[in-house]
Design a protein around this motif. Structure first.
Motif, PDB file in Angstrom:
ATOM      1  N   GLU A 169     -12.713  -5.686 -10.962  1.00 49.90           N
ATOM      2  CA  GLU A 169     -12.290  -4.509 -11.722  1.00 49.90           C
ATOM      3  C   GLU A 169     -10.788  -4.562 -11.990  1.00 49.90           C
ATOM      4  OE1 GLU A 169     -15.573  -1.243 -10.143  1.00 49.90           O
ATOM      5  OE2 GLU A 169     -13.713  -1.575  -9.015  1.00 49.90           O
ATOM      6  N   ARG A 220      -2.452  -2.918 -10.031  1.00 46.91           N
ATOM      7  CA  ARG A 220      -3.899  -3.122  -9.886  1.00 46.91           C
ATOM      8  C   ARG A 220      -4.229  -3.886  -8.599  1.00 46.91           C
ATOM      9  NH1 ARG A 220      -3.446   0.586 -11.748  1.00 46.91           N
ATOM     10  NH2 ARG A 220      -2.744   0.873 -13.895  1.00 46.91           N
ATOM     11  N   THR A 275      -6.324  -1.735  -1.283  1.00 44.77           N
ATOM     12  CA  THR A 275      -6.814  -0.510  -0.634  1.00 44.77           C
ATOM     13  C   THR A 275      -8.308  -0.317  -0.805  1.00 44.77           C
ATOM     14  OG1 THR A 275      -6.400   0.836  -2.610  1.00 44.77           O
ATOM     15  CG2 THR A 275      -4.593   0.624  -1.001  1.00 44.77           C
ATOM     16  N   GLY A 276      -8.944  -1.076  -1.671  1.00 45.06           N
ATOM     17  CA  GLY A 276     -10.378  -0.915  -1.913  1.00 45.06           C
ATOM     18  C   GLY A 276     -10.683   0.070  -3.019  1.00 45.06           C
ATOM     19  N   GLU A 277      -9.658   0.604  -3.653  1.00 47.08           N
ATOM     20  CA  GLU A 277      -9.880   1.533  -4.762  1.00 47.08           C
ATOM     21  C   GLU A 277     -10.516   0.813  -5.953  1.00 47.08           C
ATOM     22  OE1 GLU A 277      -7.211   4.479  -7.650  1.00 47.08           O
ATOM     23  OE2 GLU A 277      -6.336   3.638  -5.819  1.00 47.08           O
ATOM     24  N   LEU A 278     -10.193  -0.467  -6.113  1.00 51.21           N
ATOM     25  CA  LEU A 278     -10.794  -1.319  -7.135  1.00 51.21           C
ATOM     26  C   LEU A 278     -11.274  -2.599  -6.482  1.00 51.21           C
ATOM     27  CD1 LEU A 278      -8.110  -1.175 -10.024  1.00 51.21           C
ATOM     28  CD2 LEU A 278     -10.280   0.104  -9.929  1.00 51.21           C
ATOM     29  N   THR A 279     -12.327  -3.198  -7.023  1.00 55.65           N
ATOM     30  CA  THR A 279     -12.668  -4.557  -6.624  1.00 55.65           C
ATOM     31  C   THR A 279     -11.720  -5.501  -7.359  1.00 55.65           C
ATOM     32  OG1 THR A 279     -14.223  -4.907  -8.441  1.00 55.65           O
ATOM     33  CG2 THR A 279     -15.086  -3.887  -6.404  1.00 55.65           C
ATOM     34  N   SER A 301      -2.503  -3.672  -5.871  1.00 56.84           N
ATOM     35  CA  SER A 301      -2.355  -2.674  -4.800  1.00 56.84           C
ATOM     36  C   SER A 301      -3.654  -1.889  -4.635  1.00 56.84           C
ATOM     37  CB  SER A 301      -1.211  -1.710  -5.123  1.00 56.84           C
ATOM     38  OG  SER A 301       0.038  -2.357  -5.025  1.00 56.84           O
ATOM     39  N   GLN A 302      -4.298  -1.557  -5.766  1.00 59.33           N
ATOM     40  CA  GLN A 302      -5.571  -0.842  -5.697  1.00 59.33           C
ATOM     41  C   GLN A 302      -6.679  -1.728  -5.132  1.00 59.33           C
ATOM     42  OE1 GLN A 302      -5.411   0.395  -9.956  1.00 59.33           O
ATOM     43  NE2 GLN A 302      -5.812   2.472  -9.182  1.00 59.33           N
ATOM     44  N   VAL A 309       0.832  -1.207   0.000  1.00 59.65           N
ATOM     45  CA  VAL A 309       0.000   0.000   0.000  1.00 59.65           C
ATOM     46  C   VAL A 309       0.864   1.254   0.000  1.00 59.65           C
ATOM     47  CG1 VAL A 309      -1.739   1.302   1.292  1.00 59.65           C
ATOM     48  CG2 VAL A 309      -1.890  -1.190   1.146  1.00 59.65           C
TER      49      VAL A 309
END
Length: 475
Positions: A457, A444, A450-454, A446-447, A294
């Motif tokens: 996604e 991706r 963090t919850g930025e992407l499922t 990493s995202q 993260v």
């Protein structure tokens, strides 16, 4: 009448007898000077002067059909080389031994910065003036320009059998099935380290000490027990790298690509999802340092720091850490490398490293092959590996092992992993699109952490990136 004939015969016989008994004074008055001219044999037969054989027969000097070794033509081979550590010095010493054994061959080692390697080689190769050999990491970059060693190897079949077919294939163009163009000077192999002291303090057996095939779940369960019992901050960590995660996903049955030159990559698979969910779960359970994947303030932490500080039980990285662990950890605690964990589809690490290749523009193909055979003999390659702290890509040395001056035990754990590497691990490493998948997967996921992407996604984003890269490659 008979009496007359008899009388004539008697008279003739008497004449003959008288003639034979007559004195010879009339036959002997030969002048004394006539004898030398009658038979001057001593002057007619000086045979030694007519056939002076001693002067015609120093045959060894007249027709020396074989050229002595010292009279062989002088040859100079040039190698373009880069250094990660001390391997250039180690290689130079080995080349000196080769030159002593082959006095007609001189080998020059031209060392360049790794960042400049491609920029230097590319124009040389394209203009037809490359070095005789070079140490390269982008194996696909010069496909078609490599020298085929096969015709000049003493036993090409035996030599070929000592290397992974997938590695040899990484140097070939798609339509080439037989060319032998080079060998790995060293391998890196991904895999885990453990803090043995923490296991001992927790009274938890090290799973690989008693079981040959340990699953990912078994390692994580054991690491969590150790962390809890010893109040260690973190149980497990893996480097922030798609490359590092490839091995675990393959063991869990992910399947991305079918060959070294294929451009069709498939990201979504049960195996990929299982590995991704495992990584995301570590962060949810807070058993891994969040700063590695993260980050914070735009930077990311290195997992090796947590391990050397004794804050981590199980750390997944690779053999390149061994040298610094020997120095950084010292006697603070006992650490070790362990075999790669198993999934439903087995166990594999990921290869990396460099290859020494020859170029077909060389004027000395036989000498290049002779040098390669020398450098890949078990004794010589073992010496290079031991003194440079590298893993040889040789399958025979993977079985025999190498004696390292430091870090001997963990290095040999990683060396055994060379023989377990799967074909797809080589495909991912050496396929041109692997270098697109590696950072895209890292970023991706990493995202997703963090919850930025499922995860869905993230998978779609990775797949789209791979499809775009494949289309660009075909243009």
């Amino acid at each position: 009448m008979k009496k007359i004939f008899l009388l004539v015969a008697l008279v003739l016989m008497a004449v003959i007898v008288v003639t034979a008994c007559a004195p010879a004074p009339t036959a002997t008055p030969v002048p004394p000077t006539a004898a030398p001219t009658a038979a001057p044999k001593p002057t007619e037969a000086p045979k030694p002067t007519e056939a002076p054989k001693p002067t015609e027969a120093p045959k060894p000097t007249v027709a020396p059909t074989a050229v002595p070794p010292t009279a062989a033509p002088k040859v100079e081979l040039r190698i373009t080389w880069y250094n990660d550590g001390n391997e250039g010095d180690v290689m130079r010493a080995i080349l000196d031994k080769f030159q002593t054994a082959n006095p007609n061959i001189t080998v020059k080692l031209d060392t360049v910065a790794y960042a400049d390697l491609g920029k230097i080689l590319q124009p040389q190769v394209e203009s037809g003036t490359p070095p005789d050999l070079a140490r390269v990491t982008n194996l696909a970059q010069f496909q078609g320009y490599y020298l085929d060693l096969r015709p000049n190897l003493t036993n090409a079949a035996t030599w070929e059998a000592n290397w992974s077919p997938a590695f040899l294939g990484a140097l070939r163009k798609p339509d080439d099935k037989t060319g032998l163009y080079g060998f790995p000077t060293q391998f890196t192999v991904s895999g885990p380290f453990i803090n043995r002291t923490l296991f001992a303090q927790a009274g938890v057996p090290v799973p690989s000490d008693t079981k040959e095939k340990v699953t990912w779940q078994e390692w994580i369960d054991a690491a969590k027990k150790v962390a809890t019992a010893t109040k260690t901050p973190y149980a497990v960590a893996i480097d922030r790298s798609g490359h590092r995660l490839w091995g675990p996903t393959l063991g869990m049955c992910a399947h991305y690509v079918d060959g070294l030159n294929e451009t069709k990559f498939t990201v979504d698979s049960p195996g990929f999802r299982n590995a991704a969910n495992m990584l995301i779960g570590w962060h949810k359970d807070k058993i891994t340092p969040a700063e590695i994947w993260v980050g914070g303030g735009g930077t990311y932490a290195a997992g090796n720091t947590y391990f050397t500080n004794g804050q981590l039980v199980f750390y997944f990285s690779g053999n390149w850490q061994v040298s610094q662990f020997v120095t950084a950890i010292g006697n603070k605690f006992e650490w070790d490398a362990v075999p790669n964990p198993y999934g439903d589809c087995g166990s594999t690490g990921m290869p990396g490293g460099a290859a020494l290749v020859g170029f077909k523009a060389t004027k000395n193909p036989k000498e290049v092959a002779k040098l390669v055979e020398y450098l890949t003999s078990d004794d010589v390659l073992a010496e290079f590996s031991a003194k440079s702290l590298f893993l040889p890509g040789s399958l025979s040395l993977s079985k025999k092992g190498v004696t390292y001056a430091s870090g001997n035990k963990p290095m040999n754990v990683f060396l055994k992993e060379v023989g377990k590497l799967t074909p797809e691990s080589y495909y991912l490493q050496f396929n041109a699109l692997g270098q697109t998948l590696n950072p895209e997967m890292r970023d991706r996921l990493s995202q997703a952490i963090t919850g930025e992407l499922t995860l869905d996604e993230a998978i779609k984003r990775i797949q789209q990136k791979m499809d775009d890269a494949a289309a660009a490659l075909k243009k």
